[in-house]
Design an enzyme around this catalytic site. Structure first.
Site, PDB file in Angstrom:
ATOM      1  CG  ASP A  24      12.189  22.712 -42.011  1.00 40.10           C
ATOM      2  OD1 ASP A  24      13.323  22.293 -42.301  1.00 40.10           O
ATOM      3  OD2 ASP A  24      11.130  22.203 -42.437  1.00 40.10           O
ATOM      4  CG  ASN A  26      15.864  19.858 -44.155  1.00 35.40           C
ATOM      5  OD1 ASN A  26      14.857  20.149 -43.513  1.00 35.40           O
ATOM      6  ND2 ASN A  26      16.684  18.895 -43.785  1.00 35.40           N
ATOM      7  CG  ASP A  32      17.194  22.843 -41.117  1.00 39.25           C
ATOM      8  OD1 ASP A  32      17.423  24.064 -41.231  1.00 39.25           O
ATOM      9  OD2 ASP A  32      16.372  22.226 -41.826  1.00 39.25           O
ATOM     10  CG  ASP A 202      20.992  19.153 -19.435  1.00 38.09           C
ATOM     11  OD1 ASP A 202      20.068  19.973 -19.560  1.00 38.09           O
ATOM     12  OD2 ASP A 202      20.794  17.938 -19.222  1.00 38.09           O
ATOM     13  CD  GLU A 256      18.972  22.895 -16.472  1.00 38.31           C
ATOM     14  OE1 GLU A 256      17.737  22.848 -16.529  1.00 38.31           O
ATOM     15  OE2 GLU A 256      19.677  21.869 -16.417  1.00 38.31           O
TER      16      GLU A 256
HETATM   17  O1  TEU Z   1      16.469  20.117 -17.601  1.00 36.84           O
HETATM   18  C1  TEU Z   1      16.565  19.672 -16.289  1.00 36.84           C
HETATM   19  C2  TEU Z   1      15.375  19.963 -15.570  1.00 36.84           C
HETATM   20  O2  TEU Z   1      15.539  20.421 -14.484  1.00 36.84           O
HETATM   21  C3  TEU Z   1      14.036  19.736 -16.192  1.00 36.84           C
HETATM   22  O3  TEU Z   1      13.981  18.721 -17.097  1.00 36.84           O
HETATM   23  C4  TEU Z   1      13.099  19.437 -15.133  1.00 36.84           C
HETATM   24  O4  TEU Z   1      13.274  18.137 -14.695  1.00 36.84           O
HETATM   25  C5  TEU Z   1      11.723  19.586 -15.672  1.00 36.84           C
HETATM   26  O5  TEU Z   1      11.660  20.753 -16.426  1.00 36.84           O
HETATM   27  C6  TEU Z   1      10.753  19.685 -14.541  1.00 36.84           C
HETATM   28  O6  TEU Z   1       9.523  20.073 -15.058  1.00 36.84           O
HETATM   29  C7  TEU Z   1      17.465  19.792 -18.488  1.00 36.84           C
HETATM   30  C8  TEU Z   1      17.031  20.202 -19.875  1.00 36.84           C
HETATM   31  O7  TEU Z   1      16.889  21.587 -19.916  1.00 36.84           O
HETATM   32  C9  TEU Z   1      15.778  19.476 -20.223  1.00 36.84           C
HETATM   33  O8  TEU Z   1      15.247  19.890 -21.448  1.00 36.84           O
HETATM   34  C10 TEU Z   1      16.107  17.997 -20.252  1.00 36.84           C
HETATM   35  O9  TEU Z   1      14.938  17.261 -20.439  1.00 36.84           O
HETATM   36  C11 TEU Z   1      16.770  17.535 -18.958  1.00 36.84           C
HETATM   37  O10 TEU Z   1      17.771  18.413 -18.486  1.00 36.84           O
HETATM   38  C12 TEU Z   1      17.460  16.219 -19.169  1.00 36.84           C
HETATM   39  O11 TEU Z   1      18.594  16.406 -19.956  1.00 36.84           O
END
Ligand code: TEU
Length: 556
Positions: A24, A26, A32, A202, A256
């Site tokens: 951080d 600020n 940030d 994601d 992911e």
């Molecule tokens: O994560 C997807 C995901 O697989 C996890 O959120 C999973 O559902 C959870 O960890 C089960 O315990 C991605 C991101 O990395 C996560 O931070 C987000 O919350 C999610 O997508 C939604 O965008």
């Protein structure tokens, strides 16, 4: 079969920054972009090559930035676009690449697309999201949200339900709509043209939906992610994204997706298919996990998962990671975070991560052996996943104490506590009196400043290994072979390149371990050890390893 084709994203090491918890500048208690800028020299000293930045976009923060309101704007709390440009320029100056998070399975419900979409059934943005009428006065299907309750939310204005795999503030985007796909490609070009070096995508396999939305069976409901991650058009969408955008740039992509099988991971990243470069497979990081419960696992089980991810042709390249912002701290899960063993086991995990076959992803704080937090009550958690699931879990008959004790092993918030920079108040993370999530109270012992000053620290061990790995083609591209898959305590494997073989032996237990070694390895030379005393430089017939002792030998 030949060797894997060389590529920069196979050789370099990625470091994940979770911006709200990194530094951080600020003084508002939240990390940030200027905070990141102030620590670039630290990252250079550590020796990583690529930074993956978790979402930095404008967001109402229902899920800490994984709910984007404006894909072309920086989150106010993190700074401005000028800060972003400055950060990117400074990374480039230091030779560090930057990949950003592409969160396009869903947006925020506060995105202007969604505001339009829900305003009427005839609105041109209606088809940007997934709307369905009720089924006999109820949700269109029994599909659950990852964050508790139904995946369908009724919008009273048009009396239809929209789909949200995550919180109801994260409506799923409709990838069936070519206009929506074009919008995404244009967002990607916007950031690529600024000079970012790629994307972490994601939950990317979730973008293709099973459009029949058939009810799930009781057993499917235990693991809805398997259905969510198996939509029929995923390869087509990725291929189109690659053709239209990615192939025009020299960038890396890493997908992911929780719920993705090994087979799908390998298909999405098969170099001949031109979809993604890499994709995280969660088998290892979530070994022993069932939802919020962390069960036991054995070392042979863990080793089998490493072997399995290498049991592939050379057209697919794995990722290697033991933690991230959705999982507990690696030293607490795979090592031992007691004062006696924390340092040795954190170093052992460093050696494991940086000598496996695949692109390593480190998570901020791992390089100083940061540990899980000890949560004593539910109000200490911030995570939307826990807040959303809390009632449901307790209603299912699970006792609050049992849930809390499991979360102390499995919660996502363990990795989200602020980075521990020094022994000053708030661990040097912020000048504010309070940080957005409490700092781990072991910051006086475990912090960057201490470790920079101590050449035997976990930090220096990572630094040494990162130096050793750089440009070491035999270690990076060499074949992987587990030489003792059944050993209960020792993880022992080789990496064989064109010139040399490396032998890595890791005692993944808190007691002494013995292991017989084949004559083949006699005469190998010790090059790395996490023990400073009792240095044995040549392999003997029986290897003895102290608690959490880790060594690497090389053929001569
Ligand atoms: O994560 C997807 C995901 O697989 C996890 O959120 C999973 O559902 C959870 O960890 C089960 O315990 C991605 C991101 O990395 C996560 O931070 C987000 O919350 C999610 O997508 C939604 O965008």
């Amino acid at each position: 079969m030949g060797r894997p084709k060389k590529a920069w994203w196979k050789e370099q090491v990625v470091y994940q920054i979770y911006p709200r918890s990194f530094k951080d500048a600020n003084g508002d208690g939240m990390g940030d972009l200027q905070g990141i800028i102030s620590k670039i020299d630290y990252l250079v000293a550590l020796g990583i090559d690529i930074v993956w930045l978790s979402p930095h976009f404008d967001s109402p923060n229902a899920d800490n930035g994984y709910d984007i309101r404006d894909y072309r704007k920086v989150m106010d709390a993190f700074g401005t676009m000028a800060d972003f440009d400055e950060m990117l320029a400074k990374f480039k100056e230091k030779g560090i690449k930057l990949i950003i998070d592409l969160v396009v399975n869903h947006s925020s419900d506060e995105h202007h697309w969604f505001k339009q979409s829900k305003s009427s059934k005839e609105n041109p943005y209606r088809e940007y999201y997934i709307w369905r009428p009720d089924k006999n006065g109820k949700e269109p299907s029994n599909w659950p949200s990852f964050f508790g309750g139904s995946a369908w939310e009724l919008d009273p204005k048009t009396n239809e339900y929209y789909l949200h795999y995550f919180s109801k503030k994260q409506p799923d985007l409709n990838w069936e709509n070519p206009e929506l796909r074009e919008e995404v490609y244009s967002i990607m070009r916007f950031w690529l043209d600024k000079g970012v070096d790629g994307f972490r995508m994601d939950v990317i396999p979730l973008i293709s939906k099973h459009l029949d939305f058939n009810d799930m069976s009781a057993s499917e409901l235990k693991h809805p992610e398997i259905i969510y991650a198996s939509g029929p058009r995923i390869h087509e969408f990725l291929r189109e994204m690659n053709d239209t955008v990615l192939s025009q740039y020299d960038v890396m992509t890493v997908g992911e997706g929780f719920g993705v099988s090994r087979a799908l991971t390998q298909r999405m990243t098969d170099e001949r298919r031109k979809e993604l470069n890499l994709s995280f497979l969660f088998d290892i990081v979530r070994v022993g996990r069932d939802n919020w419960r962390q069960g036991d696992f054995t070392l042979p089980q863990l080793k089998e998962l490493f072997t399995a991810q290498n049991d592939t042709d050379n057209f697919h390249w794995p990722t290697v990671f033991l933690n991230n912002h959705d999982n507990p701290r690696s030293v607490s899960k795979f090592g031992c975070d007691s004062p006696e063993h924390r340092v040795a086991s954190a170093k052992l995990l460093a050696l494991l991560t940086l000598t496996q076959r695949g692109t390593p992803f480190l998570f901020q704080g791992e390089e100083i052996g940061m540990t899980n937090y000890c949560f004593t009550s539910f109000d200490q958690f911030d995570d939307v996943e826990i807040r959303g699931n809390y009632r449901q879990v307790l209603r299912s008959g699970v006792g609050a104490l049992t849930y809390l004790s499991e979360l102390n092993k499995s919660s996502r918030d363990h990795s989200r506590t602020p980075m521990q920079w020094s022994n000053e108040a708030q661990g040097g993370f912020t000048h504010a009196e309070k940080s957005w999530l409490a700092i781990n109270n072991n910051y006086e012992q475990i912090n960057v400043a201490n470790q920079l000053a101590d050449t035997n620290s976990v930090f220096h061990f990572y630094k040494t290994l990162l130096e050793m790995r750089r440009g070491n083609d035999d270690l990076i591209y060499g074949d992987y072979f587990d030489i003792a898959p059944d050993h209960e305590q020792v993880f022992a494997y080789t990496r064989t390149g064109t010139q040399k073989t490396f032998l890595i032996v890791l005692n993944m237990s808190g007691t002494l371990a013995c292991m017989k070694l084949d004559d083949l390895y006699h005469g190998y030379k010790l090059i790395v050890s996490n023990y400073t005393n009792d240095y044995v430089s040549w392999v003997r017939e029986t290897l003895e390893l102290g608690p959490w002792e880790a060594r690497m030998y090389v053929s001569v």
